[in-house]
Design an enzyme around this catalytic site. Structure first.
Site, PDB file in Angstrom:
ATOM      1  N   CYS A  45      -0.984 -12.463   9.861  1.00  0.00           N
ATOM      2  CA  CYS A  45      -0.147 -12.398   9.907  1.00  0.00           C
ATOM      3  C   CYS A  45       1.553 -12.901   9.185  1.00  0.00           C
ATOM      4  O   CYS A  45       2.441 -13.727   9.384  1.00  0.00           O
ATOM      5  CB  CYS A  45       0.556 -10.852   9.718  1.00  0.00           C
ATOM      6  SG  CYS A  45       2.307  -9.563   9.569  1.00  0.00           S
TER       7      CYS A  45
ATOM      8  N   THR B 104      -2.060  -8.905   4.218  1.00  0.00           N
ATOM      9  CA  THR B 104      -3.272  -7.911   3.768  1.00  0.00           C
ATOM     10  C   THR B 104      -2.951  -7.496   2.139  1.00  0.00           C
ATOM     11  O   THR B 104      -3.642  -6.695   2.445  1.00  0.00           O
ATOM     12  CB  THR B 104      -2.366  -6.303   4.835  1.00  0.00           C
ATOM     13  OG1 THR B 104      -1.894  -7.317   6.139  1.00  0.00           O
ATOM     14  CG2 THR B 104      -3.109  -4.981   4.719  1.00  0.00           C
ATOM     15  N   ALA B 105      -1.845  -8.098   1.872  1.00  0.00           N
ATOM     16  CA  ALA B 105      -2.191  -7.801   0.181  1.00  0.00           C
ATOM     17  C   ALA B 105      -3.571  -8.818  -0.315  1.00  0.00           C
ATOM     18  O   ALA B 105      -3.827  -7.717  -1.468  1.00  0.00           O
ATOM     19  CB  ALA B 105      -0.652  -8.696  -0.555  1.00  0.00           C
TER      20      ALA B 105
ATOM     21  N   ASP C 234       4.084  -0.183   2.118  1.00  0.00           N
ATOM     22  CA  ASP C 234       3.706  -0.502   2.826  1.00  0.00           C
ATOM     23  C   ASP C 234       1.381  -0.213   2.677  1.00  0.00           C
ATOM     24  O   ASP C 234       0.918   0.874   2.181  1.00  0.00           O
ATOM     25  CB  ASP C 234       3.662   0.125   4.400  1.00  0.00           C
ATOM     26  CG  ASP C 234       3.143  -0.600   5.450  1.00  0.00           C
ATOM     27  OD1 ASP C 234       4.057  -1.718   5.447  1.00  0.00           O
ATOM     28  OD2 ASP C 234       2.014  -0.062   5.419  1.00  0.00           O
ATOM     29  N   ARG C 235       1.757  -1.988   2.231  1.00  0.00           N
ATOM     30  CA  ARG C 235       0.024  -2.499   2.326  1.00  0.00           C
ATOM     31  C   ARG C 235      -1.501  -1.163   3.333  1.00  0.00           C
ATOM     32  O   ARG C 235      -2.386  -0.591   2.848  1.00  0.00           O
ATOM     33  CB  ARG C 235      -0.568  -3.579   1.943  1.00  0.00           C
ATOM     34  CG  ARG C 235      -0.060  -4.498   0.735  1.00  0.00           C
ATOM     35  CD  ARG C 235       1.307  -4.828   0.922  1.00  0.00           C
ATOM     36  NE  ARG C 235       2.577  -4.768   1.943  1.00  0.00           N
ATOM     37  CZ  ARG C 235       4.133  -5.191   1.830  1.00  0.00           C
ATOM     38  NH1 ARG C 235       4.744  -3.714   0.992  1.00  0.00           N
ATOM     39  NH2 ARG C 235       4.315  -5.116   3.043  1.00  0.00           N
ATOM     40  N   THR C 236      -0.670  -1.529   4.581  1.00  0.00           N
ATOM     41  CA  THR C 236      -1.366  -1.151   5.808  1.00  0.00           C
ATOM     42  C   THR C 236      -1.826   0.308   5.522  1.00  0.00           C
ATOM     43  O   THR C 236      -2.632   0.601   5.897  1.00  0.00           O
ATOM     44  CB  THR C 236      -0.865  -1.847   7.142  1.00  0.00           C
ATOM     45  OG1 THR C 236      -0.872  -2.790   6.942  1.00  0.00           O
ATOM     46  CG2 THR C 236      -1.607  -0.497   8.219  1.00  0.00           C
TER      47      THR C 236
ATOM     48  N   CYS D  91       2.139 -12.321   2.302  1.00  0.00           N
ATOM     49  CA  CYS D  91       1.704 -10.931   2.477  1.00  0.00           C
ATOM     50  C   CYS D  91      -0.639 -10.804   2.580  1.00  0.00           C
ATOM     51  O   CYS D  91       0.133 -10.966   1.885  1.00  0.00           O
ATOM     52  CB  CYS D  91       1.978  -9.542   2.044  1.00  0.00           C
ATOM     53  SG  CYS D  91       1.696  -7.978   2.551  1.00  0.00           S
TER      54      CYS D  91
ATOM     55  N   THR E 184      -2.372  -7.428  10.788  1.00  0.00           N
ATOM     56  CA  THR E 184      -2.471  -5.788  11.037  1.00  0.00           C
ATOM     57  C   THR E 184      -3.492  -5.441  11.081  1.00  0.00           C
ATOM     58  O   THR E 184      -4.735  -6.149  10.218  1.00  0.00           O
ATOM     59  CB  THR E 184      -1.455  -5.746   9.397  1.00  0.00           C
ATOM     60  OG1 THR E 184      -2.291  -5.553   8.693  1.00  0.00           O
ATOM     61  CG2 THR E 184      -0.699  -7.077   9.386  1.00  0.00           C
TER      62      THR E 184
ATOM     63  N   LYS F 131       9.921  -6.574  11.809  1.00  0.00           N
ATOM     64  CA  LYS F 131       9.996  -6.190  10.587  1.00  0.00           C
ATOM     65  C   LYS F 131      11.342  -4.818  10.438  1.00  0.00           C
ATOM     66  O   LYS F 131      12.451  -5.131   9.964  1.00  0.00           O
ATOM     67  CB  LYS F 131       8.767  -4.846   9.953  1.00  0.00           C
ATOM     68  CG  LYS F 131       7.752  -5.801   9.093  1.00  0.00           C
ATOM     69  CD  LYS F 131       7.233  -5.135   9.086  1.00  0.00           C
ATOM     70  CE  LYS F 131       5.948  -4.957   7.599  1.00  0.00           C
ATOM     71  NZ  LYS F 131       6.202  -6.378   6.376  1.00  0.00           N
TER      72      LYS F 131
END
Length: 251
Positions: free
Chosen positions: A194, A85-86, A47-49, A83, A125, A165
């Site tokens: 997001c 956040t990526a 998970d990125r966050t 994504c 996010t 999710k």
């Protein structure tokens, strides 16, 4: 036509929707005029966050770079990552994969600037918020960025992680409450920053004045790899949006 490589699974529904967006946006009369896409959907990427908020968590970069390099070996000439956040890892990913990657945040800023939008709200996010990705991009801009309050941000995370999710119906009363706060604080347009929020937009009537950042990414992918339908030049929901008519849910 360039081959598009997609690092997917972040999450799986968003990846499926991104492929649908690219297909629908492409000007094509026969199968052979569509864009060739090489998609690796890997939901097991950390998970990125979680990593952004706590660097003791597992780093998602090595797996993303490995997948990106494999896509390049298979012929990908441009990389998309559904994504938002990526983008926190953008420079390291591009350097590690050695192939151009669509910068969704930069493309969104360019899109809004061209349309002279003066104030935008952000739903994203907590990892994206804490990283300052959008704040840094808009810092030197004439466009003001409006962020949710702490309480509303918790509701954004609930929509993303506990609803979409988790493969549960989104609690649209939360979406409306977050939107109302951002509108009250001056947002002309609200960014769906997001890809899980993109899934909500696709399946629910959200109202006017929203810009889906994943749609901007898909538009850029089509413009780079194929031919964009003219009806997708405008993506902000409402009068300038080419999709199905939506009911306004907030003033």
């Amino acid at each position: 036509m360039k081959k598009l490589g997609v690092i997917g699974g972040l999450g799986p529904m968003a990846t499926a929707l991104f492929m649908q967006m690219v297909t629908e946006m492409t000007e094509a009369e026969v199968d052979q005029e569509h864009i060739e896409m090489l998609i690796h959907s890997c939901p097991q990427i950390p998970d990125r966050t979680s990593f952004i908020l706590d660097h003791t968590k597992e780093d998602p970069k090595p797996e993303m770079i490995r997948i990106g390099r494999n896509l390049v070996m298979q012929g990908a000439e441009l990389i998309a990552i559904p994504c938002i956040t990526a983008n926190y890892f953008y420079s390291e990913l591009e350097a590690g994969i050695c192939m151009p990657i669509i910068n969704a945040i930069e493309e969104t800023h360019t899109y809004l600037t061209a349309r002279k939008i003066h104030s935008v709200g952000l739903m994203a996010t907590s990892g994206t918020i804490e990283s300052g990705l959008f704040q840094n991009m808009f810092a030197s801009s004439e466009c003001t960025l409006v962020l949710p309050s702490r309480e509303r941000q918790q509701e954004v995370m609930h929509l993303i992680y506990k609803n979409v999710k988790a493969n549960r119906p989104p609690q649209m009363e939360l979406f409306k409450r977050i939107s109302n706060e951002l509108r009250t604080n001056g947002a002309e347009v609200i960014l769906l920053g997001c890809t899980e929020l993109s899934v909500i937009r696709e399946n629910h009537e959200i109202g006017s004045g929203y810009l889906d950042v994943m749609q901007v990414m898909a538009k850029c992918a089509v413009e780079s790899c194929g031919h964009l339908k003219a009806s997708y030049e405008e993506l902000i929901t409402g009068g300038r949006w080419s999709g199905r008519p939506l009911k306004r849910i907030c003033s």
